[in-house]
Design an enzyme around this catalytic site. Structure first.
Site, PDB file in Angstrom:
ATOM      1  N   TYR A   1       0.805  -1.220   0.000  1.00 22.67           N
ATOM      2  CA  TYR A   1       0.000   0.000   0.000  1.00 22.67           C
ATOM      3  C   TYR A   1       0.842   1.276   0.000  1.00 22.67           C
ATOM      4  O   TYR A   1       0.479   2.281  -0.591  1.00 22.67           O
ATOM      5  CB  TYR A   1      -0.902   0.032   1.241  1.00 22.67           C
ATOM      6  CG  TYR A   1      -2.095  -0.887   1.170  1.00 22.67           C
ATOM      7  CD1 TYR A   1      -3.141  -0.633   0.294  1.00 22.67           C
ATOM      8  CD2 TYR A   1      -2.192  -1.994   2.003  1.00 22.67           C
ATOM      9  CE1 TYR A   1      -4.248  -1.463   0.236  1.00 22.67           C
ATOM     10  CE2 TYR A   1      -3.296  -2.834   1.949  1.00 22.67           C
ATOM     11  CZ  TYR A   1      -4.327  -2.566   1.066  1.00 22.67           C
ATOM     12  OH  TYR A   1      -5.415  -3.388   1.014  1.00 22.67           O
TER      13      TYR A   1
ATOM     14  N   SER B   1      -1.837  -5.819  -7.367  1.00 24.07           N
ATOM     15  CA  SER B   1      -1.842  -4.804  -6.313  1.00 24.07           C
ATOM     16  C   SER B   1      -2.515  -5.339  -5.067  1.00 24.07           C
ATOM     17  O   SER B   1      -3.365  -6.233  -5.144  1.00 24.07           O
ATOM     18  CB  SER B   1      -2.602  -3.555  -6.778  1.00 24.07           C
ATOM     19  OG  SER B   1      -4.003  -3.784  -6.738  1.00 24.07           O
ATOM     20  N   ASP B   2      -2.145  -4.806  -3.916  1.00 26.66           N
ATOM     21  CA  ASP B   2      -2.946  -5.064  -2.733  1.00 26.66           C
ATOM     22  C   ASP B   2      -4.308  -4.395  -2.939  1.00 26.66           C
ATOM     23  O   ASP B   2      -4.476  -3.506  -3.782  1.00 26.66           O
ATOM     24  CB  ASP B   2      -2.264  -4.536  -1.476  1.00 26.66           C
ATOM     25  CG  ASP B   2      -2.647  -5.324  -0.235  1.00 26.66           C
ATOM     26  OD1 ASP B   2      -3.702  -5.986  -0.250  1.00 26.66           O
ATOM     27  OD2 ASP B   2      -1.889  -5.278   0.754  1.00 26.66           O
ATOM     28  N   CYS B   3      -5.287  -4.834  -2.158  1.00 31.24           N
ATOM     29  CA  CYS B   3      -6.669  -4.462  -2.451  1.00 31.24           C
ATOM     30  C   CYS B   3      -6.926  -2.976  -2.155  1.00 31.24           C
ATOM     31  O   CYS B   3      -6.822  -2.540  -1.005  1.00 31.24           O
ATOM     32  CB  CYS B   3      -7.617  -5.341  -1.664  1.00 31.24           C
ATOM     33  SG  CYS B   3      -7.453  -7.079  -2.119  1.00 31.24           S
TER      34      CYS B   3
ATOM     35  N   ALA C   1      -5.094  -0.577  -3.447  1.00 30.62           N
ATOM     36  CA  ALA C   1      -3.841   0.187  -3.466  1.00 30.62           C
ATOM     37  C   ALA C   1      -3.727   1.099  -4.678  1.00 30.62           C
ATOM     38  O   ALA C   1      -3.073   2.145  -4.601  1.00 30.62           O
ATOM     39  CB  ALA C   1      -2.639  -0.760  -3.418  1.00 30.62           C
TER      40      ALA C   1
END
Length: 726
Positions: free
Chosen positions: A227, A258-260, A262
């Site tokens: 993030y 990607s992280d959720c 981000a």
């Protein structure tokens, strides 16, 4: 006839697999992409992808969890949390666990698809393992990590990935993911806006090595960006991280996710761009392939504004289609050897046995004044504490759900004689006192021959943002055990002068100075998973010997830790902590005693080092000794680590026997990372310390077995040998 047909099917699949190459799959992927519309391409680049029926592509959600068992998807074998698995220092077992998780995932996937279930958490792309470094014990996600050492993290994480993905040269059992790239370890509350700027030494010595090992050594299929910003680039749009390092320097061929949320953070949290379209373009240009979230709905805007081209989209989409083809799930693929896994794999006896072994090997004996092991014929045994009978205290986070959780209370009762009087009361809640003025729990504890108190943390008190239900976004303000639990322990120990055994749960170091002062025995059980109760009982009653060791330093005083937001490694971990150590990295007791003798070291700059040691067990117990080799490098003019782990291995030493253990240490394990981030062999004196915990003054106070040999370019003596350094 049926068996003959099955045999033929296996033969045909084997022949087909031999004829299928990665190049052929890539051509298939390119053909599929060429037939997609632009809108279809965009839709395939978000985690929740719709099907494309005319191309035979089914709906698929890339978001699946497998941190310590198939997670959030119903019944599955639940293994210990990674921080506990790290305490086993047993990569071979961790690889078996990765294989077990993947086999259960394959079986569950087939059943879900047969039922027409395409929901999240039913797929084969797993966002595990988490290989961020346990930099600060206040971070809520410490429990997901493999501890504080990059080499241990990379070794254990690589073993997990190999087990998950299998060893077929073309096809994947499941796709694993190295997360979160990079320099990400709290605070949770600022992760969507924080910028971190570590020194180049810290970046390349601490924060990146495990990722490199998973990419280059384990061939992990996916990498997840974090993030935060790194050097003011949002990690999900970082050319430095995603293109220069992961793709170009390390040669990564898989996909980056990607992280959720981000990508949304890039313009709403970090403000590095002004619009969603600019965030999409920045991410795609930097090397991101797929977004967890919905910001990529603005890809059309990015294309219309000339920020990206269709060729950029095709390049980003190719690794995604390759992953699905390597999983054998775009079209029915008879060449994939993993498409016919039996439902009997789910919660199988073999997996249950492995979960019990892992739980046993993860638990760490921190103190024992002779109260352990417990006689199974004990007359009166009392079990108490907030976590003694609550399965939630064993789960950690990102957990699956087993149909046979064994709590600590159940495991203990299953072990003692039927003639033993066992009593139980929780005595206290996890984070609030007992308000009843009449508290029989303390009296029962005092009256028993021995009292086992289960206390510490659980998923309500530590975890990811949104997971824990406290007010700290999952983090902790300090490392103290909740006061209500400590007050309860104090009341018991004020009256009961011996026979108190404390079992600690949690995923990170705690201030346990007072606990160790009051209790006769202390066990760190972490979050041991479904078999945790049976495993604890195996250990407490001596059917199995303790063999776990701490994968993280336990500080003495949390108030003396560096600032939580400070990403400098000075004063952190065994590599840079000169004091404030209560239990050192690598520490753990057993019921036996192994002595170290006759350490021999040979080294040169081309072959690295060869270390051998003789282990002598004079006890009546078989001991799985964790032999650890640490290297201290020349430090003149260089802020080098105090020492660093160079090798480790669990060595079984039978009662009253002697065993020799030998280690080959690669040259790169002897190198020092400079201020410029480059690794070099330095000229001067090297110290090799062999023992069962990290070297420190505190280790000497605790009586740790340690022997040291120095190598240098000086005239060789009995304990100082020649070392051909640069």
């Amino acid at each position: 006839m049926k068996r003959f047909c099955l045999t033929l099917a296996v033969v045909y699949a084997t022949i087909a697999a031999a004829q299928t190459t990665l190049q052929q799959l890539e051509q298939q992927a390119r053909n599929l992409i060429s037939q997609m519309t632009l809108e279809e391409k965009f839709e395939q680049m978000m985690n929740e992808t719709p099907g494309i029926s005319r191309l035979g592509i089914e709906p698929y959600d890339w978001w699946n969890e497998g941190l310590h068992g198939v997670g959030r998807s119903g019944r599955a074998t639940v293994f210990p949390q990674p921080i506990g698995l790290a305490a086993s220092f047993h990569p071979e077992m961790v690889e078996q666990i990765g294989d077990a998780i993947a086999m259960e995932a394959r079986a569950k996937y087939a059943i879900a698809r047969k039922n027409g279930n395409y929901a999240r958490y039913t797929g084969l792309t797993f966002w595990s393992p988490n290989i961020n470094i346990l930099r600060d014990p206040r971070w809520g996600r410490c429990l997901e990590t493999w501890g504080e050492d990059p080499f241990l993290t990379g070794t254990m994480g690589s073993a997990f990935v190999r087990g998950m993905q299998g060893n077929d040269p073309v096809y994947l059992k499941v796709a694993a993911c190295a997360k979160h790239l990079a320099v990400h370890s709290g605070p949770e509350s600022t992760r969507h806006s924080a910028n971190v700027e570590p020194s180049l030494r810290d970046l390349w010595e601490t924060y990146l090595p495990a990722f490199r090992m998973l990419v280059q050594d384990a061939q992990v299929e996916a990498v997840m960006s974090s993030y935060n910003r790194v050097y003011n680039e949002a990690a999900s749009g970082s050319k430095l991280l995603l293109t220069d390092i992961v793709r170009n320097k390390w040669g990564f061929k898989g996909h980056i996710v990607s992280d959720c949320g981000a990508v949304e953070d890039m313009w709403k949290g970090h403000h590095v761009v002004e619009t969603a379209a600019q965030a999409c373009a920045t991410a795609i240009k930097a090397g991101l392939n797929i977004e967890c979230g919905s910001t990529f709905k603005a890809l059309q805007d990015a294309l219309s504004q000339g920020l990206i081209t269709e060729a950029d989209v095709d390049r980003a989409l190719l690794p995604l289609m390759m992953t699905r083809l390597r999983l054998g799930i775009i079209h029915p693929d008879p060449a994939c050897p993993y498409n016919q896994v039996s439902p009997a794999e789910i919660g199988s006896p073999a997996h249950i046995s492995l979960a019990r072994q892992a739980a046993c090997e993860s638990m760490v004996l921190l103190k024992n004044n002779g109260v352990l092991p417990i006689d199974k014929n004990i007359h009166k045994l009392y079990v108490t504490g907030a976590g003694a009978a609550d399965a939630f205290w064993m789960m950690g986070n990102y957990f699956g759900i087993s149909d046979r959780y064994c709590t600590y209370l159940e495991g203990i009762v299953s072990k003692v004689s039927d003639g033993t009087a066992v009593n139980y009361r929780p005595g206290v809640l996890e984070n609030s006192p007992n308000l009843n003025s009449t508290n029989w729990a303390v009296g029962d504890a005092v009256d028993a021959d021995k009292t086992i108190i289960v206390m510490g943390n659980n998923g309500n008190l530590e975890g990811e943002e949104g997971e824990a239900i406290d007010s700290k976004s999952g983090d902790r303000d300090d490392i103290r055990i909740p006061q209500s639990q400590m007050d309860y322990l104090r009341k018991i120990c004020a009256q009961k002068k011996q026979g108190v055994i404390v079992v600690l749960t949690g995923g990170s170091p705690m201030d346990i100075r007072e606990v160790c002062q009051m209790a006769d025995a202390v066990v760190m059980a972490w979050y041991p998973g479904q078999e945790g109760g049976y495993a604890l009982a195996d250990l407490l009653f001596g059917d199995t010997n303790f063999s776990g060791h701490l994968p993280v330093t336990f500080p003495a005083d949390g108030d003396k830790l560096p600032a939580f937001e400070d990403y400098s490694m000075q004063g952190r971990t065994y590599k840079y902590m000169k004091d404030n150590i209560f239990f050192p990295f690598g520490y753990g007791l057993t019921y036996g005693k192994v002595n170290y003798q006759d350490v021999q070291v040979k080294a040169d700059k081309k072959r690295g080092a060869q270390v051998s040691v003789t282990l002598q067990n004079d006890s009546d117990w078989s001991v799985d000794e964790l032999v650890q080799v640490y290297v201290s490098v020349p430090s003149a003019g260089v802020s080098a680590p105090l020492q660093q782990l160079a090798a480790f291995r669990r060595v079984t030493v039978a009662p009253h026997s002697t065993v020799n253990a030998a280690f080959d240490i690669a040259p790169e394990r002897l190198m020092t990372v400079g201020e410029d981030g480059e690794s070099r062999l330095l000229r001067g004196e090297y110290s090799f310390t062999v023992g069962n915990a990290a070297p420190s003054p505190r280790s000497m106070e605790l009586g740790i077995n340690q022997l040291t040999v120095k190598l240098s370019q000086s005239v060789p003596t009995e304990r100082t040998l020649g070392f051909d350094c640069l």
